[in-house]
Structure formats: C-alpha cells, structure tokens
Design an enzyme around this catalytic site. Structure first.
Site, PDB file in Angstrom:
ATOM      1  N   ASN A   1       0.830  -1.369   0.049  1.00 44.43           N
ATOM      2  CA  ASN A   1       0.083  -0.014  -0.094  1.00 44.43           C
ATOM      3  C   ASN A   1       0.847   1.308   0.121  1.00 44.43           C
ATOM      4  OD1 ASN A   1      -2.579   1.314   0.066  1.00 44.43           O
ATOM      5  ND2 ASN A   1      -2.476   1.388   2.292  1.00 44.43           N
ATOM      6  N   ILE A   2       1.873   1.272   0.980  1.00 41.20           N
ATOM      7  CA  ILE A   2       2.582   2.433   0.882  1.00 41.20           C
ATOM      8  C   ILE A   2       3.626   2.695  -0.126  1.00 41.20           C
ATOM      9  CG2 ILE A   2       4.490   3.801   2.537  1.00 41.20           C
ATOM     10  CD1 ILE A   2       1.604   3.570   3.645  1.00 41.20           C
TER      11      ILE A   2
ATOM     12  N   THR B   1       9.502  -2.472   3.250  1.00 37.06           N
ATOM     13  CA  THR B   1       9.014  -3.624   3.889  1.00 37.06           C
ATOM     14  C   THR B   1       8.710  -3.751   5.339  1.00 37.06           C
ATOM     15  OG1 THR B   1      11.082  -4.776   4.380  1.00 37.06           O
ATOM     16  CG2 THR B   1      10.284  -4.527   2.117  1.00 37.06           C
TER      17      THR B   1
ATOM     18  N   VAL C   1       9.304   6.108  12.847  1.00 40.60           N
ATOM     19  CA  VAL C   1       8.511   6.771  14.048  1.00 40.60           C
ATOM     20  C   VAL C   1       7.503   7.926  13.494  1.00 40.60           C
ATOM     21  CG1 VAL C   1       8.461   7.431  16.478  1.00 40.60           C
ATOM     22  CG2 VAL C   1      10.079   6.097  15.635  1.00 40.60           C
TER      23      VAL C   1
ATOM     24  N   LEU D   1       5.795  12.807  10.144  1.00 38.55           N
ATOM     25  CA  LEU D   1       6.134  13.865  11.198  1.00 38.55           C
ATOM     26  C   LEU D   1       7.620  13.839  11.330  1.00 38.55           C
ATOM     27  CD1 LEU D   1       3.280  13.154  13.966  1.00 38.55           C
ATOM     28  CD2 LEU D   1       3.361  14.657  12.182  1.00 38.55           C
TER      29      LEU D   1
ATOM     30  N   GLY E   1      -9.207  -1.398   8.735  1.00 38.34           N
ATOM     31  CA  GLY E   1      -7.670  -1.535   8.288  1.00 38.34           C
ATOM     32  C   GLY E   1      -6.948  -0.725   9.238  1.00 38.34           C
TER      33      GLY E   1
ATOM     34  N   ASP F   1       5.310  -2.574  19.169  1.00 37.05           N
ATOM     35  CA  ASP F   1       5.442  -1.492  18.437  1.00 37.05           C
ATOM     36  C   ASP F   1       5.675  -0.127  19.062  1.00 37.05           C
ATOM     37  OD1 ASP F   1       5.377  -0.392  15.417  1.00 37.05           O
ATOM     38  OD2 ASP F   1       3.683   0.614  16.075  1.00 37.05           O
TER      39      ASP F   1
ATOM     40  N   LYS G   1       9.508   1.940  18.835  1.00 41.62           N
ATOM     41  CA  LYS G   1       9.710   3.235  18.430  1.00 41.62           C
ATOM     42  C   LYS G   1      10.208   4.145  19.547  1.00 41.62           C
ATOM     43  CE  LYS G   1       5.500   3.191  15.451  1.00 41.62           C
ATOM     44  NZ  LYS G   1       4.129   3.647  15.314  1.00 41.62           N
TER      45      LYS G   1
ATOM     46  N   GLY H   1      -0.959   6.338   7.944  1.00 46.65           N
ATOM     47  CA  GLY H   1      -1.703   6.819   6.818  1.00 46.65           C
ATOM     48  C   GLY H   1      -0.919   6.644   5.504  1.00 46.65           C
TER      49      GLY H   1
END
Length: 824
Positions: free
Chosen positions: A467-468, A546, A600, A604, A655, A669, A673, A792
């Site tokens: 997707n990304i 990935t 992370v 941003l 999703g 996760d 980070k 996103g």
C-alpha cells in the site's frame, strides 16, 4: 578454478571474456600475485588473458636501444636480466624456475647479438621481449597455482598492414589464432606486438596492449573485455589534475572513442576500434577496472540507454599546432563543384587525422610531431600555410554538439580563456575549443566544474510494493520533475519479497508497477547483492518499505557496499544493541547514509527534530508521547458507550489495526519506536531496558488469531473498569511511551496504559494522531511538541519522499576519493 568450471568439450573453447593486465598491474611479485587472485576469481578456462610487459620493462628496452657505449649496454642488459630473474625466483617453484631461467639466458644472448650487429633491423624484435617474458612468467605461475595454461606469442597469429595504421587482417588473424588455442588451457597472450604480411615484427604503439586485447576479443567474438589497470575506471577529467573528477560508470562506445582521441589518460582511440566495427556481428562491452582494488566496480563501455548518454566529461591536449591556409577554405559551392581547394582539405583530413578542423575557417589542428610531415606535404602541393602553437579543451558526451544548452554552457565557461575557435567534432560527440595558450590546471578545473556540477547520477531501488510502496511510486514522477535535488535520480530497481525488476538503463516511473508485473523475475539475496555490488551509479539508495526482518538483515551488506538506506522498516533501527552499533559503525565507515524518519511518526519530523537538537548542542532529558496511530484511535474513540471489543473489531475491519490486533495491543510496536527515538537522542538502550505493558491478557496471548477474535470480548471488563476509574478522576486512559533521564544520568523508559487528566496534552487528539513531547535543556519549562497523523498512506509515503530529498541534498556535496596507483 574447480573441475566443474572447466570446459567439458571443444565447443566450450569459445572465449566469453578477455582480461588484459597492464604493466603497472604486473610490476612486481606482489602485483603479479594479485593478478593471479583476480584470474582465480574472475576467469574460466575458456577466457583469454592478454598481458603487457612487467612494470617498466619496455621503458628499459627503449633505453637500451639508445645506448651507444658497450659498457653501458652490458650493464643495462645485466640489470634487465636480474630484474626478470628476481620475478622468476620470487614467484615460481624450483622446477618452474629451472625451466624459465635458461630461456631467459638465451633471450639475453640474442638481445646482445642484435644490439651489437643489427639494431635497426631488429628494433621491434628487441621491444617484443617485455611482453614475451611477462606472458611466459604468468603462464608458468598459473600452471602452478590455478589451472593448465599456455603462453602465446601474438606474432604467431596477429597480422596488421603496418605500424602506422595498425589495421588488422581479420580473416587471416582469426584463422591463425584458432590454431594457437589449446583445449583445456587458459591462454596468456602477449600484448603490444604483432607482425605484418611479410612476417616482420610490428608494435601497436605505446599502450598498444589495450588494443591487442580488443583485437583478440573481435577475433573470437568475446562478450566482454576487461582492462585491469591502475585506476578504478574512466573519470570525467584526468583525476591527477582535477580532484573533483567523478567516475563515469558507463560510456557509450562512440563517446569513449572520442574521449580516447582527445587525450583521456586511460582510454586510447585504437583500443575501441575493434569494438565499434559495424561489420562485426557480435556485441562486446569493454570494462576498465583496477587490479589494485578488484572489488570496486569500474567503467563499462558499450551500448546503453539514455542515462549513460547523459554523461559529460572534459579533456584537454597541449602541444598542438594549428595549420591555417587559404587553400583549406572550402565552402559548400567548392565542395559540390569538386574544386581543388575542397579536395585538398579533405585529403589533409584523411592524411593527418587532425584533432579538429574547420573548412569554412580554413584550418586543421594536429599534434606537434606531425608538423614537419604536414609542411612537406603542403609544399608538394605548392600551398602556403601558417603554423600557430595551440592547445584544446573539449566537452565530450553523447551528441553534445547537437545540444544547444551544453554548447552555450561550455562557451560561457571559456569566456576568460578567449578561445580562437569553437568547433564540433564530425561525430557530434564533442565540442572543442582551440586555445592560443596551453590549457592550465585552473581553466581545466573551472570548465569541468561548470560542465559537470549537476551530473551526479543516483540510482533508486524500491523494496516493498504494498500500500505505502504503491503510493510512493505514484508520487515519484511529480517529485522527480519539480524537486531540483532529484534531477539526476533514476528509478532502477523494484523489489517484492519474491520478484525483482532491475534495469540499469532506468525504469519508466510512469509505468513502474505495470512493468514490474510484466517483467519482474524471481531473485534471491545473493543475486540482489551481486547486482548492488556492481551498479553503474555514483550513488545507490535502497528505500525499504517492507515490514520484513529478513530484509533488514541485508542492511549490513548494503552499508559495506557504500549503499544508502531509507527505511520505514523498524527492525534494523530497533535491533539488538550490538547489531545496531555494528550497522551504525559500518555505515559511517563506508560513508553510507541511513535515514528512517518514517520508522516513528510516519511523516512527522520527529527524527529530524531530535537530530537537530543534538547537532545544535542541546541535551535531551525526556521523550514522551503517543506513538501508535492504532492505539490513539482506539482510546480517543473509546468512551464506554460501545464495548471495547466491538470497537476493536470495527478498527480491524477499517484497516486501522494490524491483521492480528494483538500486534498493536501488545505495545511492542510502541516499545520499538521509543527505542528508536532514544537511540536517535544519543542514549544506548535495548528493548529489554524499556518496560512494556501488554494490553492482551496472558491467557489470550498464545492462541491462534481466529480463537483470539472469537474470544475478544474477554477484553471488555478490563478496559471498562479502567475507563470507569479514570472518569471518576475526570481523567482518561491513553497508551503512553515515556523516557526520562535524571540528574545522575539514569534512564527510566516504559510504555504503558496511563490515566491522564483531560487537560493533558496527550488527552485530546484527533483519532489516529501521534504526539511527541521533547524536554531538553533548551525546552525545560515548555516542552517541544510535535503532533499530527502518525499513520496513513499519504503521510507515510510523503515522509519517505522527505527522506529521499534530504539524502539527495546531502549527496550533492559528497566527494569520492579517487584511487590512483599511477596512470601510465
């Protein structure tokens, strides 16, 4: 060379590669042993090796030819013999030494005879001994250490018309060459020497061994010729004079030939003649590589696409003569009418092959040594001529004479030099300025800078086409068109977990995904690393989009090869302390850049902010925030009106969560980070140093995904009670990461579910937002806060593009060290 690598039948005796080793590559025992290693690693029995004389042997033979005193001659021959004996005894075992030593003694006796009696008649025979000794020695050493080998005297097969033209009798030479190849033996052939149709020894000129190698390649239809020399490729200018010269990784045949004609110190025009013969059916590529650093990719010369055709270089020649005559002026009317003036000019071009010429201006530019011959030739035609000492400087590249922008830039760069003339070569691959004064170092560097300052080529490999990755590729065409730093960035590789599309000539960014579907082939890591080790770009960037830990394990190999990495993949940046430190040190050692802003906070700029504070002299004392877009959405949305399990299933269906929501609820996760940010801030931590609250009860952690989703309502009571208790305190629940450093330097780090006042900066976010709070010596009372979408498709792809622009801007100022062992 293993038995499986050796040819099994006579059909295998078709040479696929020719390897030529220059004099500096064979200068002493250490160099020769290095050559043997190169042959071991790069040659098959069906390849061919061509050699120059060892070191300065040919120079010594020329010096001997100039000796006049018999005592001096005897001393010089004795010294030459001792030099060869030293090589023989240092490299060969006793048996082989005893075979070569008598042959050398016989040669020295023959040399003494010719030098005493008939030096003119046997001048070229004398000069031939350097290559004969070199081939004989290397072949004997290969027989000992690598494989069966035989040395071949090129005069036994190579026939040319004369030493002036050096045109090969291809049919006769090819037929005779086939009879000299011995099945099951690696042929070591003398460079530089040949014979004419009368059987007389001829030389191919200084640096003629390169020409020998390409002649041999044309005779046997070889696929590749590698010139192993003392520099690691062809550069955009002579690197001894221009420190900022950059390697030209790929050169079209015609451009390389023009470079050689106009004075490139490594290439010579004759070398390329056999490879650009349009009458030959096979296609052969020429490589220039360093025998002193064989692992470094050199320069490839052949037929390429548009990227290679964009390369520009600058070269120069001093000690030239401009011959100007009214009889040379040939306008179009003269040419059509076949006038004597037009024909005289054309005859001069054929007779003297000038560096450049202009029929309208009535001049040709030749080498100084041609002046006498030209003067006599013109006198025989009763023509007056004016000779002017000159020099030239030229910009060379594919069809540059037809590129108005290049010609205009070249003209501007020469404004202070005030050239006499500016002419284009007939093949359009160069624009040549004729100078009244010798080309100075200052002028060469200035023109080189002006012509090549924007010509660095960067290859881009995208790993991960989900997707990304798809969104990154969708944005790429517009980015390449509008961002100056990306002007010479080319998409050259696309990788999924199982297939790869690699194209050195570039992949059309507007059709990248469709081309991948049509043309991608299965690959493994060894094949990928082999290509990455020999890519034809100034710089290579791998963009890792990935989620694969296995792919992150390749970072060490990337950095070892000087490849840069942009990683959205968190595995490497949050790996074990020892492994992480090794990656950082390897990247630093090899000048590789490693950016991971999107590991992370998606797009941003949290990594940039932390790095900027550190680099500016600030000291970070605390990092805190909500780092998970999924957990941000869950706890901003959860108000008790809907069961937590229902909310979680809704997020899964949208999703928002990972396919197994426990990946989000585990806190791992967020833990990774926080570790990444801590390391960015300069703290040495491991995952074990960060306490992590797993929001999944122990009895639900190790069951299957399907069973977990079936029992997900078992989470409801825990979260309902936590929310109720928080509401009683006019507070809320949030999953927060915190790192604090006390005054003694002790670090406390954890990720956990916290109860926060409704007025807290972390309490009122837009669902899915991330927030980062940084405290430092500069930001004590009022911490620095960065807030925005933490996940996103668009923001993550945008963050990757931000890293790409950043890395390309840094690479603009990067200079490569040119490794020079001495250009002959």
């Amino acid at each position: 060379m293993t038995e499986s690598q050796r040819p099994q039948n006579k059909l295998a005796k078709h040479a696929v590669n020719v390897h030529k080793f220059g004099g500096s590559s064979l200068a002493n025992a250490q160099c020769i042993e290095r050559v043997v290693d190169i042959i071991r690693q790069n040659c098959q029995l069906n390849d061919i090796v061509v050699v120059s004389a060892n070191g300065k042997t040919t120079d010594s033979l020329f010096a001997i030819l100039a000796q006049t005193e018999s005592s001096d001659l005897t001393a010089a021959l004795s010294e030459l013999e001792q030099q060869q004996l030293l090589l023989i005894n240092a490299l060969l075992n006793e048996k082989s030494s005893k075979q070569l030593t008598p042959l050398l003694s016989t040669d020295i006796v023959q040399l003494r005879t010719w030098l005493s009696n008939d030096i003119i008649q046997h001048r070229n025979d004398i000069l031939a001994y350097g290559e004969l000794w070199s081939a004989r020695l290397l072949s004997a050493l290969l027989n000992e250490k690598i494989c069966p080998s035989n040395s071949v005297d090129a005069r036994d097969f190579l026939v040319i018309d004369n030493e002036q033209n050096c045109v090969v009798d291809h049919a006769l030479s090819s037929a005779q060459f086939k009879t000299r190849l011995q099945f099951g033996k690696l042929a070591v052939i003398t460079g530089y020497i040949s014979r004419d149709s009368r059987g007389k020894t001829c030389t191919l000129g200084r640096n003629g061994s390169d020409y020998s190698a390409t002649i041999v390649a044309s005779l046997v239809g070889a696929n590749n010729v590698t010139l192993w020399t003392d520099v690691d490729g062809i550069y955009s200018a002579d690197p001894r004079v221009v420190p900022n010269a950059r390697k030209l990784h790929r050169l079209p045949n015609g451009v390389a030939k023009e470079l050689g004609r106009l004075g490139n110190p490594v290439l010579h025009a004759k070398t390329l003649m056999p490879l650009v013969n349009e009458n030959l059916s096979h296609h052969c590529h020429l490589h220039v590589a360093s025998s002193f650093d064989s692992q470094v990719a050199g320069t490839e010369i052949g037929t390429f696409g548009n990227i290679a055709k964009q390369e520009l270089s600058v070269t120069y020649l001093n000690d030239l003569i401009l011959a100007k005559s009214a009889s040379f002026i040939a306008d179009l009317a003269d040419d059509v009418a076949g006038s004597s003036r037009a024909s005289l000019f054309k005859k001069a071009l054929v007779e003297f092959s000038p560096i450049c010429s202009d029929g309208e201006q009535g001049f040709i530019v030749i080498n100084q040594y041609q002046q006498k011959a030209l003067s006599q030739w013109l006198a025989s035609h009763d023509v007056e001529v004016t000779f002017i000492p000159t020099a030239i400087i030229a910009t060379v590249g594919h069809n540059v004479a037809q590129r108005g922008d290049i010609k205009a830039r070249f003209k501007r760069s020469l404004k202070s030099a005030q050239p006499l003339f500016l002419v284009s070569s007939k093949n359009n691959h160069s624009v040549i300025a004729v100078l009244a004064e010798p080309c100075s170092t200052e002028l060469l560097n200035k023109v080189h800078h002006d012509m090549t300052k924007d010509s660095r080529h960067i290859g881009l490999v995208i790993a991960g086409l989900g997707n990304i990755g798809e969104r990154f590729l969708e944005l790429l065409p517009a980015q390449l068109n509008r961002i100056y730093a990306l002007e010479n960035t080319h998409l050259v590789g696309l990788l999924s977990s199982k297939k790869a599309l690699i194209n050195n000539d570039g992949i059309d960014v507007n059709q990248a995904l469709s081309l991948f579907k049509q043309e991608a082939k299965p690959y493994n890591n060894d094949e990928l690393l082999a290509w990455l080790s020999n890519h034809p770009y100034d710089e290579l960037i791998v963009v890792d989009i990935t989620p694969s830990e296995d792919f992150s394990l390749l970072y060490q190999d990337f950095f070892t090869r000087g490849i840069h990495v942009i990683g959205a993949n968190k595995w490497a940046a949050s790996s074990g302390t020892e492994h992480y430190n090794t990656l950082v040190n390897t990247a630093d050692k090899n000048n590789s850049l490693w950016l991971g802003n999107t590991t992370v906070g998606a797009g941003l700029p949290i990594n940039y902010a932390i790095a900027d504070l550190n680099n500016s002299g600030d000291t970070i004392t605390a990092i805190a925030g909500i780092f998970s877009g999924t957990l941000s959405w869950l706890f901003e949305t959860y108000d008790g009106s809907t069961a937590f399990s229902t909310l979680l299933i809704n997020a899964l269906n949208q999703g928002i969560t990972e396919p197994d929501p426990r990946e989000d609820l585990s806190g791992r996760d967020v833990q990774r980070k926080l570790l990444i940010l801590a390391r960015m801030a300069g703290f040495e931590l491991s995952l074990d140093d960060i306490d992590c609250t797993n929001l999944v009860p122990e009895n639900l952690q190790n069951i299957s995904r399907e069973e977990f989703l079936a029992r997900v309502n078992e989470l409801d009571d825990y979260f309902a009670n936590a929310l109720t208790d928080a509401n009683k305190k006019a507070s809320c629940i949030r999953y927060v990461a915190r790192l604090n450093v006390d005054e003694t330097g002790n670090i406390q780090a954890k990720v956990s579910l916290e109860v926060l006042p409704q007025t807290d900066a972390f309490a009122n976010l837009t669902p899915c937002d991330n927030i980062f709070q940084i405290s430092s010596h500069w930001y004590q009372e009022n911490p620095l806060i960065i807030r925005g979408p933490g996940a996103g498709r668009d923001v993550t792809a945008g963050g990757l593009h931000s890293d790409l622009v950043n890395i390309c801007q840094q690479l603009t100022h990067k200079q490569h060290l040119v490794k020079i062992k001495g250009i002959n």
